[in-house]
Design an enzyme around this catalytic site. Structure first.
Site, PDB file in Angstrom:
ATOM      1  N   ASN A  13       0.864  -1.182   0.000  1.00 49.62           N
ATOM      2  CA  ASN A  13       0.000   0.000   0.000  1.00 49.62           C
ATOM      3  C   ASN A  13       0.903   1.236   0.000  1.00 49.62           C
ATOM      4  O   ASN A  13       1.476   1.587   1.028  1.00 49.62           O
ATOM      5  CB  ASN A  13      -0.895  -0.040   1.260  1.00 49.62           C
ATOM      6  CG  ASN A  13      -1.765   1.194   1.390  1.00 49.62           C
ATOM      7  OD1 ASN A  13      -1.856   2.013   0.476  1.00 49.62           O
ATOM      8  ND2 ASN A  13      -2.415   1.328   2.543  1.00 49.62           N
ATOM      9  N   LYS A  15       0.106   4.272  -0.323  1.00 46.31           N
ATOM     10  CA  LYS A  15      -0.550   5.451   0.259  1.00 46.31           C
ATOM     11  C   LYS A  15      -0.320   6.679  -0.631  1.00 46.31           C
ATOM     12  O   LYS A  15      -0.257   6.541  -1.845  1.00 46.31           O
ATOM     13  CB  LYS A  15      -0.076   5.655   1.705  1.00 46.31           C
ATOM     14  CG  LYS A  15      -0.284   4.391   2.542  1.00 46.31           C
ATOM     15  CD  LYS A  15      -0.195   4.618   4.020  1.00 46.31           C
ATOM     16  CE  LYS A  15      -0.431   3.303   4.746  1.00 46.31           C
ATOM     17  NZ  LYS A  15      -0.477   3.450   6.196  1.00 46.31           N
ATOM     18  N   HIS A 100      -9.836   1.121   4.676  1.00 45.06           N
ATOM     19  CA  HIS A 100      -8.588   1.340   5.409  1.00 45.06           C
ATOM     20  C   HIS A 100      -8.882   2.290   6.575  1.00 45.06           C
ATOM     21  O   HIS A 100      -9.668   3.229   6.427  1.00 45.06           O
ATOM     22  CB  HIS A 100      -7.522   1.935   4.482  1.00 45.06           C
ATOM     23  CG  HIS A 100      -6.167   1.927   5.105  1.00 45.06           C
ATOM     24  ND1 HIS A 100      -5.794   2.843   6.062  1.00 45.06           N
ATOM     25  CD2 HIS A 100      -5.118   1.088   4.953  1.00 45.06           C
ATOM     26  CE1 HIS A 100      -4.553   2.570   6.454  1.00 45.06           C
ATOM     27  NE2 HIS A 100      -4.120   1.507   5.798  1.00 45.06           N
ATOM     28  N   GLU A 102      -7.366   4.679   7.757  1.00 47.26           N
ATOM     29  CA  GLU A 102      -7.136   6.098   7.448  1.00 47.26           C
ATOM     30  C   GLU A 102      -8.336   6.674   6.684  1.00 47.26           C
ATOM     31  O   GLU A 102      -8.683   7.842   6.872  1.00 47.26           O
ATOM     32  CB  GLU A 102      -5.820   6.250   6.666  1.00 47.26           C
ATOM     33  CG  GLU A 102      -4.620   6.044   7.593  1.00 47.26           C
ATOM     34  CD  GLU A 102      -3.341   5.600   6.900  1.00 47.26           C
ATOM     35  OE1 GLU A 102      -3.277   5.611   5.662  1.00 47.26           O
ATOM     36  OE2 GLU A 102      -2.391   5.219   7.623  1.00 47.26           O
ATOM     37  N   GLU A 184      -5.832  -5.034  10.678  1.00 48.14           N
ATOM     38  CA  GLU A 184      -4.866  -3.944  10.841  1.00 48.14           C
ATOM     39  C   GLU A 184      -5.203  -3.151  12.105  1.00 48.14           C
ATOM     40  O   GLU A 184      -5.982  -2.182  12.029  1.00 48.14           O
ATOM     41  CB  GLU A 184      -4.924  -3.002   9.639  1.00 48.14           C
ATOM     42  CG  GLU A 184      -4.520  -3.608   8.332  1.00 48.14           C
ATOM     43  CD  GLU A 184      -3.875  -2.562   7.424  1.00 48.14           C
ATOM     44  OE1 GLU A 184      -2.731  -2.762   7.025  1.00 48.14           O
ATOM     45  OE2 GLU A 184      -4.506  -1.538   7.150  1.00 48.14           O
ATOM     46  N   GLY A 190       1.783   2.420  10.825  1.00 49.18           N
ATOM     47  CA  GLY A 190       2.737   3.521  10.678  1.00 49.18           C
ATOM     48  C   GLY A 190       3.408   3.932  11.975  1.00 49.18           C
ATOM     49  O   GLY A 190       4.024   5.005  12.045  1.00 49.18           O
ATOM     50  N   SER A 226       2.830  -1.954  10.478  1.00 49.32           N
ATOM     51  CA  SER A 226       4.269  -1.968  10.786  1.00 49.32           C
ATOM     52  C   SER A 226       4.944  -3.303  10.461  1.00 49.32           C
ATOM     53  O   SER A 226       5.844  -3.738  11.189  1.00 49.32           O
ATOM     54  CB  SER A 226       4.521  -1.566  12.245  1.00 49.32           C
ATOM     55  OG  SER A 226       4.098  -0.236  12.462  1.00 49.32           O
TER      56      SER A 226
HETATM   57  P1  PGA Z   1       2.413   0.397   7.708  1.00 47.58           P
HETATM   58  O1  PGA Z   1       0.982   0.590   6.996  1.00 47.58           O
HETATM   59  O2  PGA Z   1       3.000  -0.890   7.200  1.00 47.58           O
HETATM   60  O3  PGA Z   1       3.215   1.600   7.271  1.00 47.58           O
HETATM   61  O4  PGA Z   1       2.180   0.346   9.172  1.00 47.58           O
HETATM   62  C1  PGA Z   1       0.141  -0.520   6.779  1.00 47.58           C
HETATM   63  C2  PGA Z   1      -1.173  -0.036   6.228  1.00 47.58           C
HETATM   64  O5  PGA Z   1      -1.640   1.017   6.640  1.00 47.58           O
HETATM   65  O6  PGA Z   1      -1.773  -0.688   5.372  1.00 47.58           O
END
Ligand code: PGA
Length: 264
Positions: A13, A15, A100, A102, A184, A190, A226
């Site tokens: 991803n 982003k 997601h 976010e 997740e 993140g 992460s």
């Molecule tokens: P990250 O993001 O690996 O940077 O924690 C994962 C995600 O949000 O899909």
């Protein structure tokens, strides 16, 4: 060699990162690595909309599939700024992330100011509409679910995840084979604070129970939050974890392909 059912799915991803040249370069480097080595997992990269075309061209002739990061459920019309499932098909997209955290305005610790979070307003109903619309167009949805740090502290993690999965899956008429559910935990996204692999496997097993009860046995359960080359081996030691949704570590070819290698 793994059977098809047991193949893991590793999704990058990207982003809101990279530009045309950067996307072309990274996608081409991942495609080259995948040609040089035999990976026993399916790989998908999800660039921002504006970089789908560049990534698609760079992936030509490889087995790596293209994904989008979001979609709107209507076919077409006066929906300024939105992208339909049909448009994603036209752009050569096979997978699409929905729900997601976010996009739900639920960010990992300190990632965004509260005044910004309210602009990201997905909820279980909009996620359900997106999931179904994608299936109708032959795009495989990757449904993200997960609890916040507060919800976990209050002992509500299992319930929150149960509700997020059920509200999308239970009434689903279609067979969603090929789709995925990514567990997740919001506090792990993140933040560098990966979920304990035992706990991630336990949550994945809970999700599996819901999917099996709904006869959606062809949906894979992934872990995200992460994931790095340092923790991938421990996560993939658990059969319940059938893949990963990788954010930050998917932006570098070496870290992304190392994670794919650990997936077996
Ligand atoms: P990250 O993001 O690996 O940077 O924690 C994962 C995600 O949000 O899909």
């Amino acid at each position: 060699m793994r059977t098809d059912r047991a193949r893991r799915l590793i999704v990058g991803n990207w982003k809101m990162n990279l530009d045309q040249a950067g996307a072309r370069h990274l996608a081409a480097a991942i495609a080259t690595a995948a040609k040089a080595e035999t990976y026993f997992s399916d790989m998908v990269i999800c660039p921002p909309y504006t970089l789908l075309h560049a990534a698609k061209e760079a992936l030509a002739g490889s087995t790596i599939r293209l994904g989008a990061q979001d979609v709107f459920w209507e076919e077409k019309g006066a929906f300024t700024g939105k992208i339909s499932p049909g448009m994603l098909v036209d752009a050569g997209v096979d997978y699409c992330i929905v729900g997601h955290s976010e996009c739900r305005g639920r960010f990992g610790a300190g990632a965004v100011e509260p005044r910004l979070a309210r602009y990201f307003a997905d909820d279980d109903e909009t996620v359900r509409l997106k999931f179904s619309a994608l299936l109708k167009h032959g795009i495989k949805p990757i449904l993200c679910v997960g609890e916040t740090e507060q919800e976990r502290k209050e002992g509500r993690a299992d319930q929150v995840v149960h509700d997020q999965v059920s509200r999308v899956i239970v009434a689903l008429a279609e067979d969603a084979t090929g789709a995925a559910v990514a567990y997740e935990p919001v506090w792990a996204i993140g933040t560098g604070q990966v979920c304990d692999p035992e706990e991630a496997a336990r949550m994945a097993a809970r999700i599996r129970e819901i999917l099996d009860r709904c006869r959606q046995t062809g949906i894979r359960v992934l872990y995200g939050g992460s994931v790095t080359p340092e923790n991938a081996e421990a996560l993939f030691a658990h059969e319940e974890i059938q893949g990963a949704l990788v954010g930050g570590a998917s932006l570098r070819v070496d870290s992304f392909t190392t994670i794919v290698r650990y997936a077996g």
